[in-house]
Design a protein around this motif. Structure first.
Motif, mmCIF file in Angstrom:
data_model
loop_
_atom_site.group_PDB
_atom_site.id
_atom_site.type_symbol
_atom_site.label_atom_id
_atom_site.label_comp_id
_atom_site.label_asym_id
_atom_site.label_seq_id
_atom_site.Cartn_x
_atom_site.Cartn_y
_atom_site.Cartn_z
ATOM 1 N N THR A 138 0.846 -1.181 0.000
ATOM 2 C CA THR A 138 0.000 0.000 0.000
ATOM 3 C C THR A 138 0.888 1.240 0.000
ATOM 4 O O THR A 138 1.945 1.258 0.624
ATOM 5 C CB THR A 138 -0.912 0.034 1.233
ATOM 6 O OG1 THR A 138 -0.112 -0.027 2.418
ATOM 7 C CG2 THR A 138 -1.887 -1.139 1.218
ATOM 8 N N PHE A 139 0.455 2.256 -0.722
ATOM 9 C CA PHE A 139 1.217 3.489 -0.835
ATOM 10 C C PHE A 139 0.387 4.650 -0.310
ATOM 11 O O PHE A 139 -0.846 4.594 -0.293
ATOM 12 C CB PHE A 139 1.608 3.749 -2.293
ATOM 13 C CG PHE A 139 2.421 2.641 -2.908
ATOM 14 C CD1 PHE A 139 3.766 2.496 -2.589
ATOM 15 C CD2 PHE A 139 1.846 1.739 -3.795
ATOM 16 C CE1 PHE A 139 4.519 1.476 -3.140
ATOM 17 C CE2 PHE A 139 2.592 0.723 -4.360
ATOM 18 C CZ PHE A 139 3.935 0.587 -4.027
ATOM 19 N N LYS A 140 1.072 5.695 0.099
ATOM 20 C CA LYS A 140 0.380 6.859 0.635
ATOM 21 C C LYS A 140 -0.383 7.573 -0.472
ATOM 22 O O LYS A 140 0.140 7.805 -1.555
ATOM 23 C CB LYS A 140 1.366 7.837 1.286
ATOM 24 C CG LYS A 140 1.835 7.383 2.656
ATOM 25 C CD LYS A 140 2.688 8.449 3.323
ATOM 26 C CE LYS A 140 1.879 9.592 3.886
ATOM 27 N NZ LYS A 140 1.050 9.156 5.029
ATOM 28 N N ASN A 141 -1.621 7.909 -0.172
ATOM 29 C CA ASN A 141 -2.442 8.671 -1.112
ATOM 30 C C ASN A 141 -2.444 10.155 -0.796
ATOM 31 O O ASN A 141 -2.834 10.971 -1.632
ATOM 32 C CB ASN A 141 -3.884 8.151 -1.098
ATOM 33 C CG ASN A 141 -3.996 6.774 -1.704
ATOM 34 O OD1 ASN A 141 -3.425 6.511 -2.762
ATOM 35 N ND2 ASN A 141 -4.713 5.884 -1.044
ATOM 36 N N VAL A 188 10.296 8.910 2.393
ATOM 37 C CA VAL A 188 9.262 9.277 1.418
ATOM 38 C C VAL A 188 9.291 8.330 0.226
ATOM 39 O O VAL A 188 8.246 7.875 -0.256
ATOM 40 C CB VAL A 188 9.453 10.735 0.945
ATOM 41 C CG1 VAL A 188 8.547 11.040 -0.252
ATOM 42 C CG2 VAL A 188 9.148 11.706 2.077
ATOM 43 N N GLU A 189 10.480 7.993 -0.230
ATOM 44 C CA GLU A 189 10.619 7.123 -1.401
ATOM 45 C C GLU A 189 9.893 5.792 -1.196
ATOM 46 O O GLU A 189 9.242 5.274 -2.106
ATOM 47 C CB GLU A 189 12.100 6.867 -1.696
ATOM 48 C CG GLU A 189 12.332 6.043 -2.949
ATOM 49 C CD GLU A 189 13.811 5.821 -3.230
ATOM 50 O OE1 GLU A 189 14.138 5.330 -4.323
ATOM 51 O OE2 GLU A 189 14.641 6.150 -2.350
ATOM 52 N N GLY A 190 9.974 5.243 0.022
ATOM 53 C CA GLY A 190 9.318 3.976 0.305
ATOM 54 C C GLY A 190 7.814 4.075 0.445
ATOM 55 O O GLY A 190 7.122 3.055 0.439
ATOM 56 N N MET A 191 7.293 5.285 0.554
ATOM 57 C CA MET A 191 5.854 5.491 0.718
ATOM 58 C C MET A 191 5.132 5.712 -0.607
ATOM 59 O O MET A 191 3.901 5.700 -0.652
ATOM 60 C CB MET A 191 5.607 6.722 1.598
ATOM 61 C CG MET A 191 6.168 6.625 2.993
ATOM 62 S SD MET A 191 5.998 8.210 3.848
ATOM 63 C CE MET A 191 6.755 7.826 5.429
ATOM 64 N N LEU A 192 5.897 5.917 -1.679
ATOM 65 C CA LEU A 192 5.306 6.341 -2.945
ATOM 66 C C LEU A 192 5.184 5.192 -3.935
ATOM 67 O O LEU A 192 6.023 4.288 -3.975
ATOM 68 C CB LEU A 192 6.154 7.449 -3.566
ATOM 69 C CG LEU A 192 6.306 8.725 -2.730
ATOM 70 C CD1 LEU A 192 7.335 9.646 -3.375
ATOM 71 C CD2 LEU A 192 4.969 9.439 -2.587
ATOM 72 N N PRO A 194 5.908 3.551 -7.140
ATOM 73 C CA PRO A 194 6.984 3.754 -8.120
ATOM 74 C C PRO A 194 6.486 3.883 -9.557
ATOM 75 O O PRO A 194 7.256 4.259 -10.441
ATOM 76 C CB PRO A 194 7.860 2.507 -7.949
ATOM 77 C CG PRO A 194 6.944 1.482 -7.365
ATOM 78 C CD PRO A 194 5.990 2.235 -6.492
ATOM 79 N N GLU A 195 5.220 3.580 -9.776
ATOM 80 C CA GLU A 195 4.674 3.791 -11.120
ATOM 81 C C GLU A 195 4.509 5.277 -11.420
ATOM 82 O O GLU A 195 4.589 5.697 -12.579
ATOM 83 C CB GLU A 195 3.319 3.088 -11.249
ATOM 84 C CG GLU A 195 2.727 3.153 -12.651
ATOM 85 C CD GLU A 195 1.437 2.369 -12.769
ATOM 86 O OE1 GLU A 195 0.702 2.605 -13.747
ATOM 87 O OE2 GLU A 195 1.173 1.530 -11.891
ATOM 88 N N HIS A 196 4.306 6.075 -10.370
ATOM 89 C CA HIS A 196 4.027 7.499 -10.563
ATOM 90 C C HIS A 196 5.142 8.419 -10.081
ATOM 91 O O HIS A 196 5.176 9.591 -10.469
ATOM 92 C CB HIS A 196 2.730 7.869 -9.845
ATOM 93 C CG HIS A 196 1.540 7.093 -10.313
ATOM 94 N ND1 HIS A 196 1.002 7.235 -11.569
ATOM 95 C CD2 HIS A 196 0.802 6.126 -9.696
ATOM 96 C CE1 HIS A 196 -0.029 6.419 -11.705
ATOM 97 N NE2 HIS A 196 -0.163 5.734 -10.588
ATOM 98 N N PHE A 197 6.057 7.900 -9.227
ATOM 99 C CA PHE A 197 7.129 8.727 -8.688
ATOM 100 C C PHE A 197 8.480 8.046 -8.905
ATOM 101 O O PHE A 197 8.580 6.825 -8.866
ATOM 102 C CB PHE A 197 6.927 8.975 -7.192
ATOM 103 C CG PHE A 197 5.748 9.859 -6.869
ATOM 104 C CD1 PHE A 197 5.900 11.230 -6.746
ATOM 105 C CD2 PHE A 197 4.485 9.313 -6.692
ATOM 106 C CE1 PHE A 197 4.822 12.042 -6.440
ATOM 107 C CE2 PHE A 197 3.397 10.114 -6.387
ATOM 108 C CZ PHE A 197 3.560 11.491 -6.272
ATOM 109 N N PHE A 198 9.525 8.878 -9.109
ATOM 110 C CA PHE A 198 10.863 8.330 -9.352
ATOM 111 C C PHE A 198 11.895 9.137 -8.574
ATOM 112 O O PHE A 198 11.833 10.378 -8.531
ATOM 113 C CB PHE A 198 11.196 8.388 -10.846
ATOM 114 C CG PHE A 198 12.470 7.675 -11.218
ATOM 115 C CD1 PHE A 198 12.467 6.315 -11.484
ATOM 116 C CD2 PHE A 198 13.669 8.367 -11.296
ATOM 117 C CE1 PHE A 198 13.642 5.654 -11.816
ATOM 118 C CE2 PHE A 198 14.850 7.718 -11.626
ATOM 119 C CZ PHE A 198 14.837 6.352 -11.887
#
Length: 250
Positions: A138-141, A188-192, A194-198
């Motif tokens: 699950t990722f942060k919305n 933060v990187e682990g919360m996002l 990866p399809e939408h953030f890099f």
């Protein structure tokens, strides 16, 4: 007390060693060992430590492979970056664990449990592996930010990028508004998703929608211009060029 650290992330290992030393100043710490091979060799050729801190994912494989190669009798406190749901499964089986990044209070509780003489339950390797079966990530919305005395939420669709400056992490929206957030850029990187953030580099994480222009730079790097960003020298290293292009074109 002799304590062995088996952890493949150097920064995580240094943090853990510092925190353990704060709790147990007189302890002797061995390691850091970062592979299944080095850990197995050490355990074969040295007296068993009083306690082992064991990362689950090591540089050359899963740490459970150590138990397939050698019998380990020392008590173990697992270190893991698995999400909260997997951690709850650990708790149900009374297995000691630390969720990375290590929290000092969680470490203190784990050490108190160890020092009180509470033994680990009889749990088989197969049972532990079963607990660690992949759980839907699950990722942060949205992120909470503070504006004066008011707290508000920023939805992920509104986020252009995150950046770090003077050891402070900022969230910037597509409208150019900046907010301080209470996480490191690594967290933060682990919360996002990866399809939408890099992760562009050590300083920036960008949403795909914020990528304004991409230029070749010195034949081995890329230069990125982000939406509403005054920094025109955002560079992507040669090592990250391939993953970035794949992400951009997926």
């Amino acid at each position: 007390m002799k304590i062995l650290i088996i952890e493949d992330e150097n920064l995580a290992a240094k943090r853990l060693i510092t925190l353990v030393k704060q709790q147990l100043p007189a302890c002797e710490i061995y390691g850091n060992l970062d592979t299944v091979t080095s850990a197995t060799d050490w355990l074969k050729n040295n007296p068993e430590p009083d306690l082992i801190f064991l990362d689950i994912q090591l540089a050359d494989g899963i740490s459970f492979e150590i138990f397939e190669k050698i019998k380990v009798n020392s008590p173990i406190i697992f270190c893991t970056a698995y999400d909260q749901y997997a951690i709850k499964a650990f708790k149900l089986n009374s297995i000691d664990y630390l969720l990375k990044p290590v929290d000092p209070e969680e470490l203190e509780r784990a050490l108190n449990k160890f020092q009180s003489g509470r033994k680990q339950p009889s749990v088989t390797l197969d049972q532990i592996k079963h607990l660690l079966q992949p759980i839907p990530k699950t990722f942060k919305n949205r992120f909470l930010v503070k504006v004066g005395e008011r707290i508000q939420t920023i939805d992920k669709q509104e986020i252009a990028f995150f950046f770090s400056e003077d050891k402070v992490t900022f969230l910037q929206t597509r409208l150019g508004k900046k907010f301080i957030i209470d996480y490191t850029l690594d967290e933060v990187e682990g919360m996002l998703d990866p399809e939408h953030f890099f992760r562009l580099n050590r300083k920036y994480i960008s949403a795909i929608s914020a990528i304004k222009e991409v230029f070749t730079y010195s034949n081995s790097r890329l230069k990125i211009h982000l939406e509403n960003c005054a920094d025109n020298d955002i560079l992507i290293s040669r090592e990250r060029m391939g993953p970035f292009k794949n992400w951009l074109g997926q």
